[in-house]
Design a protein around this motif. Structure first.
Motif, PDB file in Angstrom:
ATOM      1  N   LEU A 274       0.822  -1.207   0.000  1.00 42.32           N
ATOM      2  CA  LEU A 274       0.000   0.000   0.000  1.00 42.32           C
ATOM      3  C   LEU A 274       0.858   1.259   0.000  1.00 42.32           C
ATOM      4  O   LEU A 274       0.540   2.251  -0.658  1.00 42.32           O
ATOM      5  CB  LEU A 274      -0.940   0.004   1.205  1.00 42.32           C
ATOM      6  N   ALA A 275       1.953   1.232   0.750  1.00 41.58           N
ATOM      7  CA  ALA A 275       2.817   2.413   0.849  1.00 41.58           C
ATOM      8  C   ALA A 275       3.482   2.757  -0.473  1.00 41.58           C
ATOM      9  O   ALA A 275       3.944   3.893  -0.661  1.00 41.58           O
ATOM     10  CB  ALA A 275       3.875   2.205   1.926  1.00 41.58           C
ATOM     11  N   SER A 276       3.539   1.805  -1.403  1.00 46.01           N
ATOM     12  CA  SER A 276       4.149   2.075  -2.705  1.00 46.01           C
ATOM     13  C   SER A 276       3.238   2.913  -3.598  1.00 46.01           C
ATOM     14  O   SER A 276       3.683   3.453  -4.613  1.00 46.01           O
ATOM     15  CB  SER A 276       4.472   0.759  -3.420  1.00 46.01           C
ATOM     16  N   SER A 277       1.977   3.025  -3.220  1.00 50.65           N
ATOM     17  CA  SER A 277       1.029   3.806  -4.014  1.00 50.65           C
ATOM     18  C   SER A 277       1.278   5.297  -3.833  1.00 50.65           C
ATOM     19  O   SER A 277       1.506   5.772  -2.709  1.00 50.65           O
ATOM     20  CB  SER A 277      -0.409   3.469  -3.600  1.00 50.65           C
ATOM     21  N   ASP A 278       1.226   6.044  -4.935  1.00 49.57           N
ATOM     22  CA  ASP A 278       1.382   7.492  -4.827  1.00 49.57           C
ATOM     23  C   ASP A 278       0.176   8.154  -4.172  1.00 49.57           C
ATOM     24  O   ASP A 278       0.164   9.350  -3.931  1.00 49.57           O
ATOM     25  CB  ASP A 278       1.658   8.111  -6.200  1.00 49.57           C
ATOM     26  N   ARG A 279      -0.855   7.321  -3.880  1.00 46.35           N
ATOM     27  CA  ARG A 279      -2.060   7.836  -3.219  1.00 46.35           C
ATOM     28  C   ARG A 279      -2.103   7.467  -1.739  1.00 46.35           C
ATOM     29  O   ARG A 279      -3.103   7.718  -1.072  1.00 46.35           O
ATOM     30  CB  ARG A 279      -3.314   7.294  -3.919  1.00 46.35           C
ATOM     31  N   PHE A 280      -1.030   6.882  -1.239  1.00 43.79           N
ATOM     32  CA  PHE A 280      -1.052   6.363   0.127  1.00 43.79           C
ATOM     33  C   PHE A 280      -1.332   7.444   1.164  1.00 43.79           C
ATOM     34  O   PHE A 280      -2.030   7.216   2.151  1.00 43.79           O
ATOM     35  CB  PHE A 280       0.275   5.666   0.443  1.00 43.79           C
ATOM     36  N   THR A 281      -0.793   8.626   0.965  1.00 41.83           N
ATOM     37  CA  THR A 281      -0.988   9.720   1.926  1.00 41.83           C
ATOM     38  C   THR A 281      -2.175  10.608   1.574  1.00 41.83           C
ATOM     39  O   THR A 281      -2.442  11.581   2.273  1.00 41.83           O
ATOM     40  CB  THR A 281       0.275  10.589   2.025  1.00 41.83           C
ATOM     41  N   ASP A 282      -2.877  10.250   0.506  1.00 48.55           N
ATOM     42  CA  ASP A 282      -4.048  11.025   0.089  1.00 48.55           C
ATOM     43  C   ASP A 282      -5.245  10.616   0.945  1.00 48.55           C
ATOM     44  O   ASP A 282      -5.714   9.483   0.859  1.00 48.55           O
ATOM     45  CB  ASP A 282      -4.333  10.768  -1.389  1.00 48.55           C
ATOM     46  N   LEU A 283      -5.741  11.521   1.753  1.00 47.61           N
ATOM     47  CA  LEU A 283      -6.843  11.206   2.654  1.00 47.61           C
ATOM     48  C   LEU A 283      -8.129  10.908   1.905  1.00 47.61           C
ATOM     49  O   LEU A 283      -9.059  10.302   2.467  1.00 47.61           O
ATOM     50  CB  LEU A 283      -7.072  12.369   3.634  1.00 47.61           C
ATOM     51  N   CYS A 284      -8.204  11.311   0.659  1.00 41.44           N
ATOM     52  CA  CYS A 284      -9.410  11.061  -0.136  1.00 41.44           C
ATOM     53  C   CYS A 284      -9.421   9.666  -0.763  1.00 41.44           C
ATOM     54  O   CYS A 284     -10.436   9.235  -1.311  1.00 41.44           O
ATOM     55  CB  CYS A 284      -9.546  12.117  -1.234  1.00 41.44           C
ATOM     56  N   THR A 285      -8.292   8.976  -0.706  1.00 42.41           N
ATOM     57  CA  THR A 285      -8.210   7.619  -1.257  1.00 42.41           C
ATOM     58  C   THR A 285      -8.412   6.597  -0.146  1.00 42.41           C
ATOM     59  O   THR A 285      -7.616   6.521   0.794  1.00 42.41           O
ATOM     60  CB  THR A 285      -6.842   7.373  -1.924  1.00 42.41           C
ATOM     61  N   LYS A 286      -9.464   5.825  -0.244  1.00 42.61           N
ATOM     62  CA  LYS A 286      -9.723   4.772   0.732  1.00 42.61           C
ATOM     63  C   LYS A 286      -8.711   3.647   0.541  1.00 42.61           C
ATOM     64  O   LYS A 286      -8.386   3.274  -0.593  1.00 42.61           O
ATOM     65  CB  LYS A 286     -11.146   4.229   0.581  1.00 42.61           C
ATOM     66  N   LYS A 287      -8.230   3.110   1.644  1.00 43.21           N
ATOM     67  CA  LYS A 287      -7.265   2.015   1.608  1.00 43.21           C
ATOM     68  C   LYS A 287      -7.848   0.813   2.343  1.00 43.21           C
ATOM     69  O   LYS A 287      -8.335   0.945   3.468  1.00 43.21           O
ATOM     70  CB  LYS A 287      -5.937   2.454   2.231  1.00 43.21           C
ATOM     71  N   VAL A 288      -7.793  -0.357   1.714  1.00 41.99           N
ATOM     72  CA  VAL A 288      -8.457  -1.558   2.232  1.00 41.99           C
ATOM     73  C   VAL A 288      -7.514  -2.752   2.168  1.00 41.99           C
ATOM     74  O   VAL A 288      -6.802  -2.941   1.174  1.00 41.99           O
ATOM     75  CB  VAL A 288      -9.733  -1.865   1.418  1.00 41.99           C
ATOM     76  N   ILE A 289      -7.510  -3.551   3.232  1.00 41.48           N
ATOM     77  CA  ILE A 289      -6.849  -4.861   3.234  1.00 41.48           C
ATOM     78  C   ILE A 289      -7.893  -5.913   3.538  1.00 41.48           C
ATOM     79  O   ILE A 289      -8.638  -5.800   4.510  1.00 41.48           O
ATOM     80  CB  ILE A 289      -5.712  -4.935   4.269  1.00 41.48           C
ATOM     81  N   ILE A 290      -7.951  -6.938   2.687  1.00 47.76           N
ATOM     82  CA  ILE A 290      -8.886  -8.053   2.873  1.00 47.76           C
ATOM     83  C   ILE A 290      -8.062  -9.311   3.106  1.00 47.76           C
ATOM     84  O   ILE A 290      -7.328  -9.764   2.214  1.00 47.76           O
ATOM     85  CB  ILE A 290      -9.780  -8.249   1.640  1.00 47.76           C
ATOM     86  N   VAL A 291      -8.151  -9.866   4.305  1.00 48.10           N
ATOM     87  CA  VAL A 291      -7.408 -11.074   4.661  1.00 48.10           C
ATOM     88  C   VAL A 291      -8.333 -12.276   4.556  1.00 48.10           C
ATOM     89  O   VAL A 291      -9.401 -12.302   5.175  1.00 48.10           O
ATOM     90  CB  VAL A 291      -6.843 -10.989   6.092  1.00 48.10           C
ATOM     91  N   VAL A 292      -7.934 -13.268   3.770  1.00 44.00           N
ATOM     92  CA  VAL A 292      -8.705 -14.506   3.642  1.00 44.00           C
ATOM     93  C   VAL A 292      -7.862 -15.632   4.215  1.00 44.00           C
ATOM     94  O   VAL A 292      -6.743 -15.887   3.749  1.00 44.00           O
ATOM     95  CB  VAL A 292      -9.065 -14.809   2.172  1.00 44.00           C
ATOM     96  N   ILE A 293      -8.388 -16.308   5.229  1.00 40.79           N
ATOM     97  CA  ILE A 293      -7.596 -17.320   5.945  1.00 40.79           C
ATOM     98  C   ILE A 293      -8.476 -18.501   6.331  1.00 40.79           C
ATOM     99  O   ILE A 293      -9.671 -18.343   6.607  1.00 40.79           O
ATOM    100  CB  ILE A 293      -6.928 -16.693   7.191  1.00 40.79           C
ATOM    101  N   ASP A 294      -7.881 -19.692   6.343  1.00 42.85           N
ATOM    102  CA  ASP A 294      -8.688 -20.884   6.657  1.00 42.85           C
ATOM    103  C   ASP A 294      -8.226 -21.600   7.922  1.00 42.85           C
ATOM    104  O   ASP A 294      -8.686 -22.702   8.210  1.00 42.85           O
ATOM    105  CB  ASP A 294      -8.669 -21.860   5.466  1.00 42.85           C
ATOM    106  N   GLY A 295      -7.356 -20.995   8.685  1.00 47.67           N
ATOM    107  CA  GLY A 295      -6.910 -21.642   9.923  1.00 47.67           C
ATOM    108  C   GLY A 295      -6.264 -20.626  10.845  1.00 47.67           C
ATOM    109  O   GLY A 295      -6.355 -19.419  10.627  1.00 47.67           O
ATOM    110  N   ARG A 296      -5.604 -21.096  11.864  1.00 49.07           N
ATOM    111  CA  ARG A 296      -4.978 -20.198  12.826  1.00 49.07           C
ATOM    112  C   ARG A 296      -3.590 -19.763  12.345  1.00 49.07           C
ATOM    113  O   ARG A 296      -2.842 -20.555  11.778  1.00 49.07           O
ATOM    114  CB  ARG A 296      -4.854 -20.882  14.188  1.00 49.07           C
ATOM    115  N   SER A 297      -3.257 -18.521  12.597  1.00 48.78           N
ATOM    116  CA  SER A 297      -1.961 -17.967  12.192  1.00 48.78           C
ATOM    117  C   SER A 297      -0.869 -18.411  13.160  1.00 48.78           C
ATOM    118  O   SER A 297      -1.083 -18.468  14.374  1.00 48.78           O
ATOM    119  CB  SER A 297      -2.020 -16.444  12.182  1.00 48.78           C
TER     120      SER A 297
END
Length: 202
Positions: free
Chosen positions: A102-125
């Motif tokens: 995400l930090a590599s995006s030139d929009r990372f510090t843009d407050l108008c750009t929503k940033k989302v992480i979706i974690v898909v997992i099937d067991g314990r970490s």
């Protein structure tokens, strides 16, 4: 909007199940305009303590954020992904997604750009003790966290990833098995889309 999918590549699932997870991602992204939404995909499994974050062969972003401006190109690249096997270092994957992907995006510090992480997992970490710290770091930087559990998920882990506290199920989605995972796609997509609509109305 910038979206990173973090996909569990552990050996607790088979190739068919992994491909069902990829199909799930395609269903979610179908509703997004790739000219305005940047999407990346990281498959995560093992973490080598003796290596730097830049030298982790089982925690690489097969599709870098914004690599494709076409939904079709994205789906072709997604279908080419191959299952790792091995373990689940979810907290480390979240850390990498924040500070490299995400930090590599030139929009990372843009407050108008929503940033989302979706974690898909099937067991314990394996690094579950670090989940709270790393997920909170994401939230502190304005990232909205989603957790999708399949089959042998631990709900408490999902709650910590999505909300930072046990017992709170906001942005937590679950499926009893991989055959049912596709049912999660519509409500998850609608929730993500509501992030931009709520910002527009604010």
């Amino acid at each position: 909007m910038d979206i990173m999918f973090l996909l569990d590549g552990s050996g607790s699932m088979n190739t068919y199940e992994f491909n069902e997870m990829l199909n799930f991602v395609t269903k979610v992204v179908d509703s997004f305009n790739f000219t305005t939404t940047r999407v990346g995909v990281m498959q995560f499994s093992h973490w080598f303590d003796e290596r730097s974050i830049y030298d982790q062969p089982y925690m690489q972003s097969d599709i870098q954020l914004g690599m494709f401006a076409s939904n079709i190109q994205f789906k072709v690249a997604l279908s080419a992904m191959r299952h790792h096997g091995y373990t689940s270092f979810t907290a480390h994957a979240i850390h990498k997604a924040i500070f490299i992907d995400l930090a590599s995006s030139d929009r990372f510090t843009d407050l108008c750009t929503k940033k989302v992480i979706i974690v898909v997992i099937d067991g314990r970490s394996l690094d579950h003790s670090m989940l709270l710290t790393n997920a909170n770091a994401a939230r502190a930087l304005g990232v909205t966290m989603y957790a999708v559990g399949v089959s042998n998920y631990w709900r408490q882990e999902l709650q910590v990833i999505a909300n930072g506290e046990v017992g709170k199920n906001d942005r937590v989605f679950t499926a009893p098995n991989f055959d049912q995972l596709h049912r999660v796609a519509p409500p998850l997509t609608q929730h993500i889309l509501s992030l931009t609509s709520s910002a527009d109305s604010a």
